[in-house]
Design a protein around this motif. Structure first.
Motif, PDB file in Angstrom:
ATOM      1  N   GLU A 199       0.756  -1.181  -0.447  1.00  0.00           N
ATOM      2  CA  GLU A 199      -0.099   0.428   0.322  1.00  0.00           C
ATOM      3  C   GLU A 199       0.781   1.132  -0.297  1.00  0.00           C
ATOM      4  N   GLN A 200       1.253   1.248   1.005  1.00  0.00           N
ATOM      5  CA  GLN A 200       2.833   2.516   0.902  1.00  0.00           C
ATOM      6  C   GLN A 200       2.119   3.471   1.817  1.00  0.00           C
ATOM      7  N   GLY A 201       1.050   3.223   2.083  1.00  0.00           N
ATOM      8  CA  GLY A 201       0.509   3.825   2.979  1.00  0.00           C
ATOM      9  C   GLY A 201      -0.109   3.402   4.565  1.00  0.00           C
ATOM     10  N   PRO A 202      -0.702   4.166   5.754  1.00  0.00           N
ATOM     11  CA  PRO A 202      -1.237   3.851   6.984  1.00  0.00           C
ATOM     12  C   PRO A 202      -2.056   3.237   7.060  1.00  0.00           C
ATOM     13  N   VAL A 203      -2.854   3.281   5.766  1.00  0.00           N
ATOM     14  CA  VAL A 203      -4.989   3.123   5.601  1.00  0.00           C
ATOM     15  C   VAL A 203      -4.991   1.222   6.165  1.00  0.00           C
ATOM     16  N   ILE A 213      -8.043  -2.923  -2.345  1.00  0.00           N
ATOM     17  CA  ILE A 213      -8.158  -2.980  -3.832  1.00  0.00           C
ATOM     18  C   ILE A 213      -8.976  -1.307  -5.102  1.00  0.00           C
ATOM     19  N   VAL A 214      -7.580  -1.256  -5.801  1.00  0.00           N
ATOM     20  CA  VAL A 214      -7.484   0.305  -5.711  1.00  0.00           C
ATOM     21  C   VAL A 214      -8.561   0.539  -6.756  1.00  0.00           C
ATOM     22  N   THR A 215      -9.899   1.569  -6.679  1.00  0.00           N
ATOM     23  CA  THR A 215     -10.380   2.202  -7.519  1.00  0.00           C
ATOM     24  C   THR A 215      -9.483   2.958  -8.287  1.00  0.00           C
ATOM     25  N   MET A 361     -10.237   1.119  -2.388  1.00  0.00           N
ATOM     26  CA  MET A 361      -9.387   2.982  -1.910  1.00  0.00           C
ATOM     27  C   MET A 361      -8.559   3.076  -3.442  1.00  0.00           C
ATOM     28  N   PRO A 362      -8.791   4.771  -3.243  1.00  0.00           N
ATOM     29  CA  PRO A 362      -7.420   5.048  -3.880  1.00  0.00           C
ATOM     30  C   PRO A 362      -6.139   4.950  -3.953  1.00  0.00           C
ATOM     31  N   SER A 363      -4.848   5.131  -5.064  1.00  0.00           N
ATOM     32  CA  SER A 363      -3.262   4.692  -4.809  1.00  0.00           C
ATOM     33  C   SER A 363      -2.769   6.371  -4.510  1.00  0.00           C
ATOM     34  N   GLY A 364      -2.719   6.583  -3.526  1.00  0.00           N
ATOM     35  CA  GLY A 364      -1.841   7.963  -3.425  1.00  0.00           C
ATOM     36  C   GLY A 364      -0.431   8.066  -3.727  1.00  0.00           C
ATOM     37  N   ALA A 365       0.000   7.552  -5.246  1.00  0.00           N
ATOM     38  CA  ALA A 365       1.398   6.662  -5.371  1.00  0.00           C
ATOM     39  C   ALA A 365       0.736   6.323  -6.985  1.00  0.00           C
ATOM     40  N   GLY A 366       2.173   7.254  -6.936  1.00  0.00           N
ATOM     41  CA  GLY A 366       1.951   6.207  -8.647  1.00  0.00           C
ATOM     42  C   GLY A 366       2.395   5.193  -9.077  1.00  0.00           C
ATOM     43  N   ILE A 381      -4.103  -4.161  -6.372  1.00  0.00           N
ATOM     44  CA  ILE A 381      -3.799  -5.055  -5.600  1.00  0.00           C
ATOM     45  C   ILE A 381      -2.849  -5.053  -4.503  1.00  0.00           C
ATOM     46  N   PHE A 382      -3.598  -4.299  -3.226  1.00  0.00           N
ATOM     47  CA  PHE A 382      -2.570  -3.733  -2.129  1.00  0.00           C
ATOM     48  C   PHE A 382      -2.246  -4.734  -1.160  1.00  0.00           C
TER      49      PHE A 382
END
Length: 419
Positions: A199-203, A213-215, A361-366, A381-382
Motif C-alpha cells: 500500500e505504501q500508506g497507513p490505511v 482493491i484500488v479504484t 481505496m485510491p492509490s496516492g502513489a504513482g 491489489i494492495f
C-alpha cells in the motif's frame, strides 16, 4: 499458505542484492535506518537484481524476453492465445535509500503465480505474462515509469533512449552497459493488467483490512519554481527593504498545504500537496537568501480537484510579494487513472472466495499501472505496509500478508482467464 516459504526466500534474497550493506533481512524487528535499498535503473545494483530475476526464470523453464526499453517479460503460453493476454507485474528499481518490497514484491509474485500454475497443472487458456518494467521510480533518469511508458507508446523509443541520468549517461547507453537492451518490442499488448503492490500508506493497517482493491490512481502535477530576490547582509538590511527569496518560498509552501487541505474538503477525496525539494542560495545563516529553487507535488484522485489545486497554486505564484520574482515550469502532468470495473470485480470475487477482509481505496502513489491502464483493463491489489512506511529503509510488509495478496492475485488471474 504452504507456498509462502518460496516467495519469502526470494524476497529476502533479492532485498540483500539491493541493500547498501548487503544484509539479508528476514524479520521486521531487525530492520534499521541503515538498511536502505538503492538501485536506480541502469546501475550495477539494478543489473544484479535483474540477473537474479532472469536466472530464477531460466531455472524454472522460462526464457525471458527483453525489449528495447529494458523491460523483462516472462510468458506462460495458453491453449487459446488469440483470446488475449493477461499481464501482471511491477518494477525492480528503487528510490535512493528505500525498502525491499516496493515494486519487487509485485514482480516476483507475478513469477510465483506462473510457477504455481505450472506446478499445479493449471491449464490456462490465455497467454499469461509476468513483467518487470524499467525505471518506474525516476530515481535515475528524472522521469518515472519509463519502461511502461515506452511499452505503451506514450514515449517514443528515440526520445526515451536519449534521456540522460544524473551522471549524464543516456538511457540507451545505460541499458547497453548492464546488458539489458533488447532489439525489438514485445509482440502484443495485454487485454488485462494486474499490479500487486504494498500500500505504501497507513490505511489498511489502520482499518484492520487484509486487502486493498484500488479504484483509482491519483493524477499528478509537478511544478518547478525559481525565486529571484536580492542577496544581502542579514544584520544591516532593514526588514521593510528586503527582497527575501526564502520568505516568498515559505509563503508558497504554506499556500500549497492550505490549498491541498481545501481541495480535500471541497471534493471529499484524496487530494494532497507537498514541497519536498528545496535549495537555498547562498545558504548561510547571516545572508539574506537571494535565490531559491523548489518543486511542488500536487496529487488527486479526480481531475476536477487536481485542476482546482493547480489553478490556486498558479494564482499564488502570480501574486506580487516582497519584490521577489518567480519563474515556474510544469515538469510533469498526469491525469488520474480509473481502474477497470471488470478487473475490480474479479479481484473482489477472488477475495471473497479466499475469505479475506478488504476495502476499496485510491492509490496516492504513482505506478506502472497508470500508462498500462490507457491501453488495457487494469487493476491493482494492495496489502498493508507496517506503520504506512515506504520509500524508506523501514519499509516492511509481513510475509503472511504477502502470501494473502499473492493468493488473491492468483485467483484473480484464473477468473480473468476464464472470461
Amino acid at each position: 499458505m504452504e507456498n509462502m516459504e518460496r516467495i519469502k526466500k526470494i524476497l529476502i534474497e533479492q532485498g540483500a542484492i539491493g541493500r547498501e550493506n548487503g544484509k539479508a533481512i528476514s524479520e521486521y524487528e531487525t530492520l534499521t535506518e541503515n538498511d536502505g535499498v538503492t538501485r536506480p535503473a541502469g546501475t550495477e545494483k539494478d543489473k544484479k537484481t535483474r540477473d537474479y530475476f532472469v536466472d530464477l526464470c531460466k531455472k524454472n523453464g522460462f526464457e525471458p524476453f527483453i525489449d528495447v526499453f529494458g523491460n523483462i517479460f516472462v510468458t506462460l503460453r495458453g491453449s487459446s492465445p488469440d483470446e488475449g493476454i493477461i499481464m501482471m507485474g511491477s518494477h525492480l528499481d528503487s528510490v535512493v535509500h528505500g525498502g525491499m518490497f516496493d515494486g519487487t514484491m509485485g514482480v516476483f509474485s507475478a513469477l510465483e503465480v506462473l510457477l504455481r500454475f505450472k506446478e499445479s497443472g493449471y491449464r490456462n487458456r490465455r497467454d499469461i505474462v509476468a513483467v518487470a518494467f524499467t525505471g518506474e521510480e525516476g530515481s535515475a533518469f528524472h522521469q518515472p515509469m519509463l519502461g511502461s511508458n515506452g511499452f505503451t507508446g506514450n514515449i517514443g523509443r528515440e526520445k526515451l533512449w536519449t534521456l540522460k541520468n544524473r551522471d549524464e549517461i543516456d538511457f540507451k547507453s545505460a541499458m547497453q552497459r548492464i546488458e539489458y537492451l533488447g532489439d525489438s518490442e514485445f509482440p502484443g499488448k495485454p487485454e488485462y493488467y494486474l499490479e500487486y503492490h504494498i500500500e505504501q500508506g497507513p490505511v489498511l493497517e489502520e482499518k484492520g483490512k487484509e486487502i486493498g482493491i484500488v479504484t483509482s490512481i491519483t493524477g499528478q502535477c509537478v511544478l518547478s519554481l525559481e525565486f529571484e530576490g536580492i542577496q544581502g547582509h542579514s544584520g544591516t538590511t532593514p526588514m521593510e527593504m528586503r527582497s527575501d527569496a526564502l520568505v516568498r518560498a515559505a509563503d508558497i509552501i504554506a499556500s500549497v498545504d492550505r490549498i491541498a487541505r481545501d481541495a480535500s474538503k471541497k471534493y471529499r477525496n484524496h487530494s494532497v500537496g507537498t514541497v519536498g525539494e528545496l535549495s537555498v542560495d547562498p545558504g548561510r545563516f547571516n545572508v539574506i537568501p537571494g535565490h531559491v529553487n523548489m518543486k511542488i507535488d500536487l496529487r488527486s484522485e479526480q481531475s476536477e480537484s487536481l485542476a482546482f489545486m493547480k489553478k490556486k497554486v498558479l494564482d499564488e505564484i502570480e501574486r506580487e510579494k516582497f519584490g521577489v520574482k518567480i519563474k515556474y515550469s510544469i515538469v510533469a502532468e498526469v491525469e488520474p487513472s480509473i481502474m477497470s470495473d471488470e478487473v475490480m470485480n474479479a479481484i473482489r470475487s477472488s477475495v471473497s472466495t479466499l475469505g479475506f477482509s478488504s476495502m476499496d481505496m485510491p492509490s496516492g502513489a504513482g505506478h506502472d499501472t497508470i500508462p498500462i491502464s490507457r491501453i488495457s483493463k487494469a487493476g491493482m491489489i494492495f496489502v498493508p505496509s507496517i506503520r504506512g512506511l515506504s520509500h524508506t529503509p523501514l519499509e516492511w510488509t509481513n510475509f503472511s500478508d504477502v502470501e494473502k495478496g499473492l493468493e488473491v492475485l492468483e485467483g484473480t488471474v484464473k477468473i480473468l482467464d476464464r472470461r
